[in-house]
Design a protein around this motif. Structure first.
Motif, PDB file in Angstrom:
ATOM      1  N   PHE A  38      28.816  49.193  29.334  1.00  7.67           N
ATOM      2  CA  PHE A  38      30.040  49.441  30.088  1.00  7.67           C
ATOM      3  C   PHE A  38      30.778  48.162  30.457  1.00  7.67           C
ATOM      4  O   PHE A  38      31.834  48.199  31.073  1.00  7.67           O
ATOM      5  CB  PHE A  38      29.720  50.230  31.367  1.00  7.67           C
ATOM      6  N   TYR A  39      30.216  47.010  30.102  1.00  6.96           N
ATOM      7  CA  TYR A  39      30.831  45.722  30.444  1.00  6.96           C
ATOM      8  C   TYR A  39      32.141  45.516  29.695  1.00  6.96           C
ATOM      9  O   TYR A  39      32.244  45.818  28.510  1.00  6.96           O
ATOM     10  CB  TYR A  39      29.878  44.572  30.126  1.00  6.96           C
ATOM     11  N   GLN A  40      33.136  44.977  30.407  1.00  2.00           N
ATOM     12  CA  GLN A  40      34.409  44.588  29.823  1.00  2.00           C
ATOM     13  C   GLN A  40      34.763  43.203  30.366  1.00  2.00           C
ATOM     14  O   GLN A  40      34.338  42.843  31.476  1.00  2.00           O
ATOM     15  CB  GLN A  40      35.512  45.579  30.183  1.00  2.00           C
ATOM     16  N   PRO A  41      35.525  42.415  29.612  1.00  8.74           N
ATOM     17  CA  PRO A  41      35.935  41.095  30.124  1.00  8.74           C
ATOM     18  C   PRO A  41      36.603  41.218  31.493  1.00  8.74           C
ATOM     19  O   PRO A  41      37.386  42.135  31.736  1.00  8.74           O
ATOM     20  CB  PRO A  41      36.929  40.605  29.062  1.00  8.74           C
ATOM     21  N   GLY A  42      36.260  40.337  32.396  1.00  9.56           N
ATOM     22  CA  GLY A  42      36.778  40.371  33.765  1.00  9.56           C
ATOM     23  C   GLY A  42      35.840  41.040  34.746  1.00  9.56           C
ATOM     24  O   GLY A  42      36.007  40.892  35.956  1.00  9.56           O
ATOM     25  N   ASP A  43      34.835  41.763  34.255  1.00  7.58           N
ATOM     26  CA  ASP A  43      33.850  42.394  35.142  1.00  7.58           C
ATOM     27  C   ASP A  43      32.952  41.322  35.746  1.00  7.58           C
ATOM     28  O   ASP A  43      32.452  40.444  35.046  1.00  7.58           O
ATOM     29  CB  ASP A  43      32.986  43.402  34.383  1.00  7.58           C
ATOM     30  N   ARG A  44      32.719  41.401  37.051  1.00  9.35           N
ATOM     31  CA  ARG A  44      31.830  40.468  37.743  1.00  9.35           C
ATOM     32  C   ARG A  44      30.474  41.100  38.028  1.00  9.35           C
ATOM     33  O   ARG A  44      29.473  40.414  38.120  1.00  9.35           O
ATOM     34  CB  ARG A  44      32.467  40.024  39.059  1.00  9.35           C
ATOM     35  N   ALA A  45      30.449  42.417  38.203  1.00  4.15           N
ATOM     36  CA  ALA A  45      29.196  43.136  38.471  1.00  4.15           C
ATOM     37  C   ALA A  45      29.354  44.584  38.027  1.00  4.15           C
ATOM     38  O   ALA A  45      30.446  45.143  38.104  1.00  4.15           O
ATOM     39  CB  ALA A  45      28.854  43.083  39.952  1.00  4.15           C
ATOM     40  N   ILE A  46      28.241  45.166  37.560  1.00  3.11           N
ATOM     41  CA  ILE A  46      28.219  46.557  37.116  1.00  3.11           C
ATOM     42  C   ILE A  46      26.940  47.193  37.646  1.00  3.11           C
ATOM     43  O   ILE A  46      25.877  46.580  37.600  1.00  3.11           O
ATOM     44  CB  ILE A  46      28.234  46.656  35.575  1.00  3.11           C
TER      45      ILE A  46
END
Length: 86
Positions: free
Chosen positions: A56-64
């Motif tokens: 589910f990670y996308q560029p700009g994500d800091r935490a998931i």
């Protein structure tokens, strides 16, 4: 939350992300530099599914974070993201 604008989303469309796995945007928390986003994840499969967070990670994500890593058949869980904003 003080310092954050909260938007509850009532009209977002489901997005297909994998075989019979959909996500739907539910809430957005906007601050000056960070944004929190809540998605509902829906398992439409007749069997249990293991969800790896990195998918589910996308560029700009800091935490998931996911509420559950293993979803029962025809169940829902939540995906939480903190990402850059502004």
């Amino acid at each position: 939350l003080e310092g954050y604008a909260i938007d509850t989303i009532t009209t977002s469309k489901r997005q297909h992300v994998a075989k019979k796995i959909d996500v739907q945007l539910k809430e957005v928390y906007e601050g000056a530099y960070l944004e929190g986003v809540v998605y509902e994840v829906i398992n439409r499969n007749p069997q249990a599914v293991t969800l790896p967070e990195f998918k589910f990670y996308q560029p700009g994500d800091r935490a998931i974070a996911l509420s559950q890593f293993i979803m029962a058949p025809h169940s829902q869980t939540f995906l939480y993201k903190v990402r850059n904003h502004g």
